[in-house]
Write a protein that holds these residues in place. Sequence first.
Motif, PDB file in Angstrom:
ATOM      1  N   MET A   1       0.836  -1.161   0.000  1.00  0.00           N
ATOM      2  CA  MET A   1       0.000   0.000   0.000  1.00  0.00           C
ATOM      3  C   MET A   1       0.887   1.232   0.000  1.00  0.00           C
ATOM      4  O   MET A   1       1.756   1.372   0.857  1.00  0.00           O
ATOM      5  CB  MET A   1      -0.916  -0.021   1.215  1.00  0.00           C
ATOM      6  CG  MET A   1      -1.785   1.160   1.334  1.00  0.00           C
ATOM      7  SD  MET A   1      -2.943   0.852   2.665  1.00  0.00           S
ATOM      8  CE  MET A   1      -4.182   1.956   2.204  1.00  0.00           C
ATOM      9  N   GLU A   2       0.694   2.072  -0.948  1.00  0.00           N
ATOM     10  CA  GLU A   2       1.505   3.274  -1.074  1.00  0.00           C
ATOM     11  C   GLU A   2       0.814   4.460  -0.405  1.00  0.00           C
ATOM     12  O   GLU A   2      -0.402   4.533  -0.333  1.00  0.00           O
ATOM     13  CB  GLU A   2       1.753   3.588  -2.540  1.00  0.00           C
ATOM     14  CG  GLU A   2       2.679   2.590  -3.193  1.00  0.00           C
ATOM     15  CD  GLU A   2       3.107   3.038  -4.577  1.00  0.00           C
ATOM     16  OE1 GLU A   2       3.222   4.255  -4.794  1.00  0.00           O
ATOM     17  OE2 GLU A   2       3.330   2.167  -5.411  1.00  0.00           O
ATOM     18  N   ALA A   3       1.625   5.371   0.058  1.00  0.00           N
ATOM     19  CA  ALA A   3       1.104   6.611   0.653  1.00  0.00           C
ATOM     20  C   ALA A   3       0.639   7.539  -0.469  1.00  0.00           C
ATOM     21  O   ALA A   3       1.124   7.458  -1.588  1.00  0.00           O
ATOM     22  CB  ALA A   3       2.183   7.276   1.482  1.00  0.00           C
ATOM     23  N   PRO A   4      -0.296   8.418  -0.166  1.00  0.00           N
ATOM     24  CA  PRO A   4      -0.729   9.398  -1.174  1.00  0.00           C
ATOM     25  C   PRO A   4       0.458  10.245  -1.649  1.00  0.00           C
ATOM     26  O   PRO A   4       1.412  10.466  -0.894  1.00  0.00           O
ATOM     27  CB  PRO A   4      -1.756  10.255  -0.442  1.00  0.00           C
ATOM     28  CG  PRO A   4      -2.119   9.507   0.778  1.00  0.00           C
ATOM     29  CD  PRO A   4      -1.029   8.551   1.080  1.00  0.00           C
TER      30      PRO A   4
ATOM     31  N   HIS B   1       9.163   5.289  -0.559  1.00  0.00           N
ATOM     32  CA  HIS B   1       8.605   3.944  -0.643  1.00  0.00           C
ATOM     33  C   HIS B   1       9.482   3.026  -1.499  1.00  0.00           C
ATOM     34  O   HIS B   1       9.823   1.913  -1.093  1.00  0.00           O
ATOM     35  CB  HIS B   1       7.181   4.004  -1.201  1.00  0.00           C
ATOM     36  CG  HIS B   1       6.520   2.671  -1.316  1.00  0.00           C
ATOM     37  ND1 HIS B   1       6.077   1.988  -0.214  1.00  0.00           N
ATOM     38  CD2 HIS B   1       6.240   1.895  -2.396  1.00  0.00           C
ATOM     39  CE1 HIS B   1       5.551   0.839  -0.607  1.00  0.00           C
ATOM     40  NE2 HIS B   1       5.640   0.762  -1.936  1.00  0.00           N
ATOM     41  N   GLY B   2       9.842   3.470  -2.665  1.00  0.00           N
ATOM     42  CA  GLY B   2      10.674   2.658  -3.548  1.00  0.00           C
ATOM     43  C   GLY B   2      12.046   2.391  -2.972  1.00  0.00           C
ATOM     44  O   GLY B   2      12.582   1.287  -3.080  1.00  0.00           O
ATOM     45  N   VAL B   3      12.626   3.404  -2.332  1.00  0.00           N
ATOM     46  CA  VAL B   3      13.943   3.244  -1.713  1.00  0.00           C
ATOM     47  C   VAL B   3      13.871   2.232  -0.574  1.00  0.00           C
ATOM     48  O   VAL B   3      14.765   1.402  -0.404  1.00  0.00           O
ATOM     49  CB  VAL B   3      14.470   4.610  -1.216  1.00  0.00           C
ATOM     50  CG1 VAL B   3      15.773   4.449  -0.451  1.00  0.00           C
ATOM     51  CG2 VAL B   3      14.637   5.564  -2.376  1.00  0.00           C
ATOM     52  N   ALA B   4      12.797   2.291   0.210  1.00  0.00           N
ATOM     53  CA  ALA B   4      12.645   1.361   1.332  1.00  0.00           C
ATOM     54  C   ALA B   4      12.508  -0.071   0.847  1.00  0.00           C
ATOM     55  O   ALA B   4      13.123  -0.991   1.411  1.00  0.00           O
ATOM     56  CB  ALA B   4      11.437   1.752   2.173  1.00  0.00           C
ATOM     57  N   LEU B   5      11.741  -0.295  -0.194  1.00  0.00           N
ATOM     58  CA  LEU B   5      11.590  -1.648  -0.728  1.00  0.00           C
ATOM     59  C   LEU B   5      12.904  -2.172  -1.300  1.00  0.00           C
ATOM     60  O   LEU B   5      13.255  -3.343  -1.137  1.00  0.00           O
ATOM     61  CB  LEU B   5      10.496  -1.687  -1.786  1.00  0.00           C
ATOM     62  CG  LEU B   5       9.071  -1.582  -1.260  1.00  0.00           C
ATOM     63  CD1 LEU B   5       8.077  -1.574  -2.419  1.00  0.00           C
ATOM     64  CD2 LEU B   5       8.759  -2.722  -0.318  1.00  0.00           C
ATOM     65  N   GLU B   6      13.633  -1.301  -1.981  1.00  0.00           N
ATOM     66  CA  GLU B   6      14.932  -1.709  -2.539  1.00  0.00           C
ATOM     67  C   GLU B   6      15.911  -2.056  -1.415  1.00  0.00           C
ATOM     68  O   GLU B   6      16.647  -3.039  -1.495  1.00  0.00           O
ATOM     69  CB  GLU B   6      15.495  -0.587  -3.400  1.00  0.00           C
ATOM     70  CG  GLU B   6      16.777  -0.962  -4.094  1.00  0.00           C
ATOM     71  CD  GLU B   6      17.301   0.163  -4.967  1.00  0.00           C
ATOM     72  OE1 GLU B   6      18.531   0.201  -5.162  1.00  0.00           O
ATOM     73  OE2 GLU B   6      16.508   0.996  -5.443  1.00  0.00           O
ATOM     74  N   ALA B   7      15.924  -1.259  -0.361  1.00  0.00           N
ATOM     75  CA  ALA B   7      16.820  -1.518   0.764  1.00  0.00           C
ATOM     76  C   ALA B   7      16.450  -2.808   1.483  1.00  0.00           C
ATOM     77  O   ALA B   7      17.330  -3.572   1.898  1.00  0.00           O
ATOM     78  CB  ALA B   7      16.784  -0.346   1.737  1.00  0.00           C
TER      79      ALA B   7
END
Length: 78
Positions: free
Chosen positions: A1-4, A13-19
């Motif tokens: 679930m992405e933030a608005p 969000h993308g950086v967190a998933l990559e990390a």
Amino acid sequence: MEAPPGAPGAEAHGVALEALGSGFGTAYPVCGAAAAVVAAPTAFGMIGLRGPGTAGDEGSDAVPSASDGAASDPVTAR
């Protein structure tokens, strides 16, 4: 679930998933290497590398165990 799109931290969000994916990819090899390092001395210890004067040598003063029938149980020997 992405933030608005306008919410604080939405761009991360993308950086967190990559990390997170990178962390899991690094953690498995590191933990595997650590397990191998710890397992080596354990394996050598279980193999029983014995030096002079250990209980496995002939002429040792080791007390025989009750399981081999040589020593009686002190409770039932009365």
